[in-house]
Design a protein around this motif. Structure first.
Motif, PDB file in Angstrom:
ATOM      1  N   LEU A 162       0.817  -1.048  -0.087  1.00  0.00           N
ATOM      2  CA  LEU A 162      -0.134  -0.098   0.116  1.00  0.00           C
ATOM      3  C   LEU A 162       0.459   1.020   0.029  1.00  0.00           C
ATOM      4  CD1 LEU A 162      -3.417  -0.229   0.169  1.00  0.00           C
ATOM      5  CD2 LEU A 162      -2.630   1.231   2.324  1.00  0.00           C
ATOM      6  N   LEU A 163       0.862   2.000  -0.573  1.00  0.00           N
ATOM      7  CA  LEU A 163       1.129   3.457  -1.301  1.00  0.00           C
ATOM      8  C   LEU A 163       0.967   4.265  -1.769  1.00  0.00           C
ATOM      9  CD1 LEU A 163       4.002   1.903  -4.969  1.00  0.00           C
ATOM     10  CD2 LEU A 163       4.258   2.233  -2.354  1.00  0.00           C
ATOM     11  N   PRO A 164       0.373   5.391  -0.829  1.00  0.00           N
ATOM     12  CA  PRO A 164       0.387   6.849  -0.449  1.00  0.00           C
ATOM     13  C   PRO A 164       0.624   7.959  -2.454  1.00  0.00           C
ATOM     14  CG  PRO A 164       1.890   6.956   0.897  1.00  0.00           C
ATOM     15  CD  PRO A 164       2.440   5.933   0.635  1.00  0.00           C
ATOM     16  N   LYS A 165      -0.703   7.307  -3.096  1.00  0.00           N
ATOM     17  CA  LYS A 165      -1.016   7.895  -4.203  1.00  0.00           C
ATOM     18  C   LYS A 165      -0.353   9.172  -4.223  1.00  0.00           C
ATOM     19  CE  LYS A 165      -4.148   7.460  -8.636  1.00  0.00           C
ATOM     20  NZ  LYS A 165      -3.507   9.008  -8.387  1.00  0.00           N
ATOM     21  N   VAL A 166       0.105  10.379  -3.339  1.00  0.00           N
ATOM     22  CA  VAL A 166       0.524  11.704  -3.322  1.00  0.00           C
ATOM     23  C   VAL A 166       2.009  11.439  -3.876  1.00  0.00           C
ATOM     24  CG1 VAL A 166       0.374  12.330  -1.425  1.00  0.00           C
ATOM     25  CG2 VAL A 166       0.447  13.708  -2.847  1.00  0.00           C
ATOM     26  N   MET A 167       2.706  10.008  -3.304  1.00  0.00           N
ATOM     27  CA  MET A 167       3.546  10.623  -3.271  1.00  0.00           C
ATOM     28  C   MET A 167       4.638   9.757  -4.481  1.00  0.00           C
ATOM     29  SD  MET A 167       5.416   9.400   0.860  1.00  0.00           S
ATOM     30  CE  MET A 167       6.905   9.327   0.806  1.00  0.00           C
ATOM     31  N   PHE A 168       3.781   8.142  -5.226  1.00  0.00           N
ATOM     32  CA  PHE A 168       3.717   7.974  -5.586  1.00  0.00           C
ATOM     33  C   PHE A 168       2.772   8.410  -7.170  1.00  0.00           C
ATOM     34  CE2 PHE A 168       5.418   5.966  -2.097  1.00  0.00           C
ATOM     35  CZ  PHE A 168       6.403   5.682  -2.675  1.00  0.00           C
ATOM     36  N   PRO A 169       2.753   9.715  -7.879  1.00  0.00           N
ATOM     37  CA  PRO A 169       2.061   9.893  -8.678  1.00  0.00           C
ATOM     38  C   PRO A 169       2.420   8.733  -9.923  1.00  0.00           C
ATOM     39  CG  PRO A 169       3.715  11.857  -8.247  1.00  0.00           C
ATOM     40  CD  PRO A 169       3.665  10.493  -7.610  1.00  0.00           C
ATOM     41  N   GLY A 170       1.065   8.584 -10.308  1.00  0.00           N
ATOM     42  CA  GLY A 170       1.772   7.775 -11.740  1.00  0.00           C
ATOM     43  C   GLY A 170       1.519   6.270 -12.159  1.00  0.00           C
ATOM     44  N   ILE A 171       2.331   6.156 -10.735  1.00  0.00           N
ATOM     45  CA  ILE A 171       2.849   5.008 -10.146  1.00  0.00           C
ATOM     46  C   ILE A 171       1.917   3.637 -10.783  1.00  0.00           C
ATOM     47  CG2 ILE A 171       2.392   4.466  -7.621  1.00  0.00           C
ATOM     48  CD1 ILE A 171       5.291   2.765  -7.501  1.00  0.00           C
ATOM     49  N   GLU A 172       0.672   3.836 -10.982  1.00  0.00           N
ATOM     50  CA  GLU A 172      -0.612   3.080 -10.847  1.00  0.00           C
ATOM     51  C   GLU A 172      -0.315   2.710 -12.485  1.00  0.00           C
ATOM     52  OE1 GLU A 172      -1.367   5.256 -10.047  1.00  0.00           O
ATOM     53  OE2 GLU A 172      -2.091   5.953 -11.105  1.00  0.00           O
ATOM     54  N   LYS A 173       0.336   3.195 -13.225  1.00  0.00           N
ATOM     55  CA  LYS A 173       0.440   3.094 -14.655  1.00  0.00           C
ATOM     56  C   LYS A 173       1.456   2.628 -15.514  1.00  0.00           C
ATOM     57  CE  LYS A 173      -2.382   7.822 -15.260  1.00  0.00           C
ATOM     58  NZ  LYS A 173      -2.012   8.299 -14.891  1.00  0.00           N
ATOM     59  N   ARG A 174       2.478   2.399 -14.562  1.00  0.00           N
ATOM     60  CA  ARG A 174       3.556   1.389 -14.689  1.00  0.00           C
ATOM     61  C   ARG A 174       3.889   0.537 -14.442  1.00  0.00           C
ATOM     62  NH1 ARG A 174       8.458   4.555 -14.919  1.00  0.00           N
ATOM     63  NH2 ARG A 174       8.317   6.634 -14.882  1.00  0.00           N
ATOM     64  N   ALA A 175       5.182  -0.106 -15.558  1.00  0.00           N
ATOM     65  CA  ALA A 175       5.773  -0.682 -15.407  1.00  0.00           C
ATOM     66  C   ALA A 175       6.730  -1.635 -14.221  1.00  0.00           C
ATOM     67  CB  ALA A 175       6.317  -1.853 -16.848  1.00  0.00           C
ATOM     68  N   LEU A 176       6.091  -2.207 -13.865  1.00  0.00           N
ATOM     69  CA  LEU A 176       6.553  -2.690 -12.273  1.00  0.00           C
ATOM     70  C   LEU A 176       7.479  -3.337 -12.013  1.00  0.00           C
ATOM     71  CD1 LEU A 176       3.027  -2.100 -10.239  1.00  0.00           C
ATOM     72  CD2 LEU A 176       4.959  -0.687 -10.349  1.00  0.00           C
ATOM     73  N   PRO A 177       8.797  -2.678 -11.519  1.00  0.00           N
ATOM     74  CA  PRO A 177       9.878  -4.546 -11.578  1.00  0.00           C
ATOM     75  C   PRO A 177      10.464  -5.064 -10.414  1.00  0.00           C
ATOM     76  CG  PRO A 177      10.250  -2.343 -10.958  1.00  0.00           C
ATOM     77  CD  PRO A 177       9.052  -1.677 -11.062  1.00  0.00           C
ATOM     78  N   ASN A 178      10.464  -5.955 -10.508  1.00  0.00           N
ATOM     79  CA  ASN A 178      10.592  -6.467  -9.563  1.00  0.00           C
ATOM     80  C   ASN A 178      10.864  -5.448  -7.694  1.00  0.00           C
ATOM     81  OD1 ASN A 178      11.267  -9.257  -8.465  1.00  0.00           O
ATOM     82  ND2 ASN A 178      12.807  -9.905  -9.515  1.00  0.00           N
ATOM     83  N   ASN A 179      12.498  -5.431  -8.223  1.00  0.00           N
ATOM     84  CA  ASN A 179      13.036  -4.481  -7.443  1.00  0.00           C
ATOM     85  C   ASN A 179      12.567  -2.863  -6.676  1.00  0.00           C
ATOM     86  OD1 ASN A 179      14.475  -2.749  -5.517  1.00  0.00           O
ATOM     87  ND2 ASN A 179      16.248  -3.243  -5.937  1.00  0.00           N
ATOM     88  N   LEU A 180      11.615  -2.958  -5.629  1.00  0.00           N
ATOM     89  CA  LEU A 180      10.726  -1.319  -5.868  1.00  0.00           C
ATOM     90  C   LEU A 180      11.208  -0.835  -4.868  1.00  0.00           C
ATOM     91  CD1 LEU A 180       7.063  -2.983  -5.058  1.00  0.00           C
ATOM     92  CD2 LEU A 180       7.422  -1.947  -6.801  1.00  0.00           C
ATOM     93  N   TYR A 181      12.216  -1.267  -4.528  1.00  0.00           N
ATOM     94  CA  TYR A 181      12.855   0.354  -3.929  1.00  0.00           C
ATOM     95  C   TYR A 181      13.666   1.467  -4.378  1.00  0.00           C
ATOM     96  CZ  TYR A 181      10.823  -1.180   0.980  1.00  0.00           C
ATOM     97  OH  TYR A 181      10.447  -1.780   1.888  1.00  0.00           O
ATOM     98  N   GLU A 182      14.540   0.250  -5.458  1.00  0.00           N
ATOM     99  CA  GLU A 182      15.224   1.286  -6.459  1.00  0.00           C
ATOM    100  C   GLU A 182      14.318   2.049  -7.279  1.00  0.00           C
ATOM    101  OE1 GLU A 182      17.238   1.757  -7.105  1.00  0.00           O
ATOM    102  OE2 GLU A 182      17.953   2.295  -9.044  1.00  0.00           O
ATOM    103  N   LEU A 183      12.939   1.305  -7.826  1.00  0.00           N
ATOM    104  CA  LEU A 183      12.221   2.397  -8.601  1.00  0.00           C
ATOM    105  C   LEU A 183      11.658   3.510  -8.129  1.00  0.00           C
ATOM    106  CD1 LEU A 183      10.340   2.851 -10.759  1.00  0.00           C
ATOM    107  CD2 LEU A 183       8.416   1.865  -9.650  1.00  0.00           C
ATOM    108  N   TYR A 184      11.125   2.794  -6.660  1.00  0.00           N
ATOM    109  CA  TYR A 184      10.653   4.511  -5.486  1.00  0.00           C
ATOM    110  C   TYR A 184      11.568   5.412  -6.008  1.00  0.00           C
ATOM    111  CZ  TYR A 184       7.721   0.802  -3.310  1.00  0.00           C
ATOM    112  OH  TYR A 184       6.833   0.321  -2.776  1.00  0.00           O
ATOM    113  N   ARG A 185      12.722   4.984  -5.412  1.00  0.00           N
ATOM    114  CA  ARG A 185      13.959   6.758  -5.481  1.00  0.00           C
ATOM    115  C   ARG A 185      14.750   6.640  -7.032  1.00  0.00           C
ATOM    116  NH1 ARG A 185      18.744   6.931  -7.351  1.00  0.00           N
ATOM    117  NH2 ARG A 185      18.796   4.699  -8.636  1.00  0.00           N
ATOM    118  N   SER A 186      14.424   6.383  -7.926  1.00  0.00           N
ATOM    119  CA  SER A 186      14.738   6.420  -9.298  1.00  0.00           C
ATOM    120  C   SER A 186      13.776   7.288  -9.740  1.00  0.00           C
ATOM    121  CB  SER A 186      15.350   5.386  -9.826  1.00  0.00           C
ATOM    122  OG  SER A 186      14.657   4.394 -10.754  1.00  0.00           O
ATOM    123  N   VAL A 187      12.907   6.381  -9.481  1.00  0.00           N
ATOM    124  CA  VAL A 187      11.852   7.688 -10.511  1.00  0.00           C
ATOM    125  C   VAL A 187      10.838   8.739  -9.258  1.00  0.00           C
ATOM    126  CG1 VAL A 187       9.272   7.189 -11.473  1.00  0.00           C
ATOM    127  CG2 VAL A 187      10.953   5.674 -12.274  1.00  0.00           C
TER     128      VAL A 187
END
Lengths: 254, 254
Positions: A162-187
């Motif tokens: 569960l993620l706060p949408k406001v912190m991760f705008p548009g993440i629901e439309k993305r391809a989601l990699p194995n390592n989410l923490y790396e995605l959180y950081r880079s994007v």
DNA sequence: ATTCTTATGTCTTATAGAAGACTACGGCAA
DNA sequence: TTGCCGTAGTCTTCTATAAGACATAAGAAT
């Protein structure tokens, strides 16, 4: 920019000090300045920090004080020091995250990142559990993500995130990699530096059992994790249900 | 006594250094001297160490080097520093052990030492599992201890503990307190400073279920812990089976 | 009870040399 | 010329030492 001497705010004369209980030593203040700069992205993960004498000159303190601050940063895995090269903002790459946050290990000792398969991505409203764990306001828009994970062919984890949408705008439309923490950081610029986990043993519910291809009631290790960013804000709530017949959760206490 | 200057052994000239791969910086050697003295009981838990300048003079190094060594000791919870008073060998009292090693917490957040009731005390021979975990030789004499633990009225843990008899002579004839680590330290001079734990979810066997007064197959959190003394030797192997309906295992990762 | 003294640990600065790592340059051979 | 190699120089962090200002606490003196 909050640059320049940090010294002006430090060590007020004795009379004043008594009125300032929140007094911190100089190296601690330097530490905080550096953390803030990293959090603000002045230096991004992977970047080299300026050299110790440079930082010292910049902040108007001695080399040794900067070193002590960097010692703390390094002890908390926020920076990586390499003699002769420089000091780097921790990159939190796969290997790092694997060892720092992923504690599920095969009984043989092998330590691998499991594959993931997304089951669903939804937008939901924060319920009271989410409010309590992530410190969002009731009804806030959240992204909910279900997935199953496997090592090799073997299914082993069902996970709800569960993620706060406001912190991760548009993440629901993305391809989601194995390592989410790396995605959180880079994007999204959210670097996870700390987690707290609550572990329980539970029986598999019918639906989870189906996803993991085991009998209902099979004992599962439930890992209820809240992950915090560099600014101390809760960024992710994740409940993992792990089959531990051939794996275990490793915890070293000192 | 291995007192006096540690300096002689340090920093051989460059030519020699190449032949000495096991080179350690001076502050690290000081650290090791201090650890050894604490392990040998020169300074016992609760005792104050000599002042920093005294240690420095004793070992023939500078004050700052001793400080750096003490920094490491403090970071590992082996000593406790109190400004204006002195540096103390960590007492490892109940509260300390509770927070450092006892990670089972009530879901409400309450953190209490559970009561214990001894079920049996036996002398057994080390089996292959014990050999592997405790690094004793096959067939070594071991003390095996079964007990159940409860918080308030509620039964919550079944525990099997295995100790090398040679490290704890006569322990099988003693009254066993709630806090075993404190007993190990005060009576047998074994101070536990580190543990590694492997966690799994398992179903209650019939016999364990009876001890915990639950149905067979109830999911239990199995904590398989090996505890190490200050000298790095494995001292205790403990398998705890925990009911986690109203409690959980808390793990903070940084 | 309050203030002072003293002992001790803490924080900061300064200096110096060691060791690792990269770069630039020059010589040498193909 | 072109490519390769070794060396020197320079930058960085790491280790060690020393010294003084300051904070805190305990006990003595008032």
């Amino acid at each position: 920019m909050a640059s320049g001497s940090v010294r002006t705010a430090v060590r007020p004369d004795k009379a004043a000090a008594e009125e300032v209980p929140g007094f911190r030593p100089l190296y601690r203040q330097v530490y905080e300045v550096l953390v803030r700069r990293i959090a603000e992205g002045v230096w991004k993960p992977g970047d080299a920090l300026p050299s110790e004498p440079e930082i010292a000159a910049d902040l108007g303190v001695s080399h040794g004080t900067v070193r002590k601050a960097l010692d703390e940063l390094a002890a908390e895995n926020l920076v990586l020091r390499r003699q002769g090269r420089g000091t780097y903002v921790a990159s939190h790459d796969d290997a790092r995250i694997l060892f720092q946050f992923f504690k599920i290990v095969a009984d043989t000792g092998e330590h691998r990142f499991p594959e993931s398969r997304i089951l669903s991505v939804d937008i939901v409203d924060a319920d009271s559990d989410a409010v309590q764990r992530l410190a969002v306001r009731a009804g806030a828009r959240m992204v909910r993500l279900d997935r199953v994970r496997s090592v090799g062919e073997k299914l082993c984890i069902f996970e709800r995130i569960l993620l706060p949408k406001v912190m991760f705008p548009g993440i629901e439309k993305r391809a989601l990699p194995n390592n989410l923490y790396e995605l959180y950081r880079s994007v999204f610029g959210v670097t996870i530096v700390r987690t707290t986990e609550k572990l329980k043993a539970v029986g598999a519910t019918r639906s989870v059992a189906k996803h993991l291809d085991v009998a209902a009631g099979t004992p599962l290790l439930q890992v209820d994790r809240v992950a915090f960013g560099i600014d101390g804000k809760a960024a992710e709530w994740r409940v993992s249900l792990c089959l531990t017949d051939t794996t275990h959760y490793l915890s070293d206490l000192r």
